[in-house]
Design an enzyme around this catalytic site. Structure first.
Site, PDB file in Angstrom:
ATOM      1  N   SER A  85      56.698   8.179  63.418  1.00 60.66           N
ATOM      2  CA  SER A  85      57.816   7.740  62.575  1.00 60.66           C
ATOM      3  C   SER A  85      57.667   6.252  62.242  1.00 60.66           C
ATOM      4  O   SER A  85      56.686   5.865  61.616  1.00 60.66           O
ATOM      5  CB  SER A  85      59.146   8.062  63.252  1.00 60.66           C
ATOM      6  OG  SER A  85      60.215   7.951  62.343  1.00 60.66           O
TER       7      SER A  85
ATOM      8  N   ASP B 205      59.952  18.393  57.736  1.00 59.57           N
ATOM      9  CA  ASP B 205      60.407  17.000  57.750  1.00 59.57           C
ATOM     10  C   ASP B 205      60.920  16.636  56.365  1.00 59.57           C
ATOM     11  O   ASP B 205      60.283  16.928  55.348  1.00 59.57           O
ATOM     12  CB  ASP B 205      59.229  16.103  58.140  1.00 59.57           C
ATOM     13  CG  ASP B 205      59.616  14.655  58.382  1.00 59.57           C
ATOM     14  OD1 ASP B 205      60.760  14.266  58.094  1.00 59.57           O
ATOM     15  OD2 ASP B 205      58.746  13.905  58.872  1.00 59.57           O
TER      16      ASP B 205
ATOM     17  N   HIS C 216      60.738  16.535  61.860  1.00 61.15           N
ATOM     18  CA  HIS C 216      60.449  15.151  62.191  1.00 61.15           C
ATOM     19  C   HIS C 216      60.562  14.929  63.705  1.00 61.15           C
ATOM     20  O   HIS C 216      61.510  15.361  64.338  1.00 61.15           O
ATOM     21  CB  HIS C 216      61.441  14.245  61.454  1.00 61.15           C
ATOM     22  CG  HIS C 216      61.091  12.803  61.454  1.00 61.15           C
ATOM     23  ND1 HIS C 216      60.204  12.257  60.552  1.00 61.15           N
ATOM     24  CD2 HIS C 216      61.504  11.775  62.242  1.00 61.15           C
ATOM     25  CE1 HIS C 216      60.085  10.950  60.780  1.00 61.15           C
ATOM     26  NE2 HIS C 216      60.871  10.639  61.804  1.00 61.15           N
TER      27      HIS C 216
END
Length: 347
Positions: free
Chosen positions: A186, A291, A321
């Site tokens: 991320s 995601d 995610h």
């Protein structure tokens, strides 16, 4: 579980006689007040990614090390207990993974059990020496603070590789400084992108280290124009558009939009991929197809390929995610470890 409080701007209103009030609330962990002050809690139990990790008992030792005393920044160093051994030959040296955690540049630490469990797995199962680094968080320290801290971590590692007998003994015994990888999930994946671009453009020399590759797990990119995946996402999705927008408001320089180069790798002012030289490393990009950032990651890979860069894309179907963080011991994470192992060890 609380959800992000919507706001239209990260600008702090002018001071008034009214008592300061909360203008941004991110899971109750970070609150930005109307007078610009920040409240930060150390209780991460409300985060959707924390907890639920079974005991991880692997042959790995770890310790915390200060890499930037001026800012009080630390990293956690992991190595398999069978590695090195004090006086072993060069064949025993292991690749080094410099890993940066996610959290939208606003949350988390390598100390959280989910990140710790993932780092244990990477060290044991690749195998590798893993350096899991913290960095300054927004909004107290807005970007580019985190990017500067990542460069400081590499500067520290360069000093370790250059030290004549003064390197940390674990690194001296176990680390192959010619096989260094930058990695992250991320926001950490975004950091990996920026380190790779800075090195590839010649602005971040790393010798005697050799940056052998970059591992970007669902990198956290943004932009003002919604992608199809973002437009179709449910408004109440926990790790969705509302949360990511809020984190960008907290992390970007005050007044900046998501088309700032810190967020959007294709924005004006970003380094063109075609201008990157031979020091830009091979890249592994992992993209969960559920995601909300899926389209942005796909476009990133397509543009790297169009520029002739070595990039491998691995799509995880049915995953969202941060799946490696929410379930570091799950089946998808087992496969992710295998994917990273092939990339790092070349087979």
């Amino acid at each position: 579980m609380s959800s992000p409080t919507p706001a239209t701007s990260s600008d702090v209103p002018a001071a008034s006689s009214a008592a300061p009030h909360v203008v941004e609330d991110c899971f109750g962990v970070v609150q930005l007040l109307s007078d610009g002050t920040v409240r930060r809690s150390k209780d991460y139990s409300a985060l959707p990614l924390v907890g639920g990790v079974p005991p991880v008992d692997l042959p790995v030792e770890w310790k915390d090390v200060v890499y930037d005393a001026a800012h009080g920044l630390r990293l956690r160093m992991y190595r398999p207990t069978a590695a090195g051994g004090g006086g072993g030959g060069e064949q025993e040296k292991l690749p080094v993974i410099v890993y940066f955690h996610g959290g939208g540049f606003c949350l988390a630490s390598y100390e959280l059990i989910n990140f710790h469990a993932g780092a244990l797995r990477l060290a044991a199962e690749l195998p590798a020496v893993v350096l899991s680094a913290d960095y300054r968080l927004a909004p107290e320290h807005r970007l580019p603070a985190a990017l500067h801290d990542a460069e400081s971590a590499f500067s520290w590692l360069r000093s370790q590789a250059s030290a004549a007998g003064g390197a940390d003994p674990w690194l001296a015994e176990s680390a192959d400084f010619r096989r260094v990888f930058v990695a992250g999930d991320s926001a950490g994946g975004t950091i990996a992108h920026h380190i790779s671009v800075r090195h590839g453009s010649g602005d971040l020399p790393l010798a005697p280290l050799r940056l052998a590759g970059s591992v970007m797990l669902w990198p956290y990119f943004g932009g003002e124009e919604l992608t199809p995946a973002e437009a179709a996402a449910p408004p109440d999705e926990v790790m969705g558009v509302a949360l990511f927008d809020q984190m960008w408001r907290l992390a970007l320089p005050v007044g900046a939009t998501k088309d700032h180069p810190f967020a959007n790798p294709f924005a004006p002012g970003s380094v063109a991929f075609g201008d990157l030289g031979g020091d830009f490393p091979p890249v592994l990009v992992v993209d969960p197809d559920q995601d909300v950032l899926h389209d942005r990651v796909d476009e990133y890979v397509a543009r790297l390929r169009a520029a002739g860069k070595a990039v491998e894309l691995v799509v995880f179907e049915g995953q969202g995610h941060a799946f490696f963080i929410t379930e570091p011991c799950g089946e998808a994470s087992d496969e992710l470890i295998r994917v990273i192992r092939r990339f790092v060890h070349g087979g």
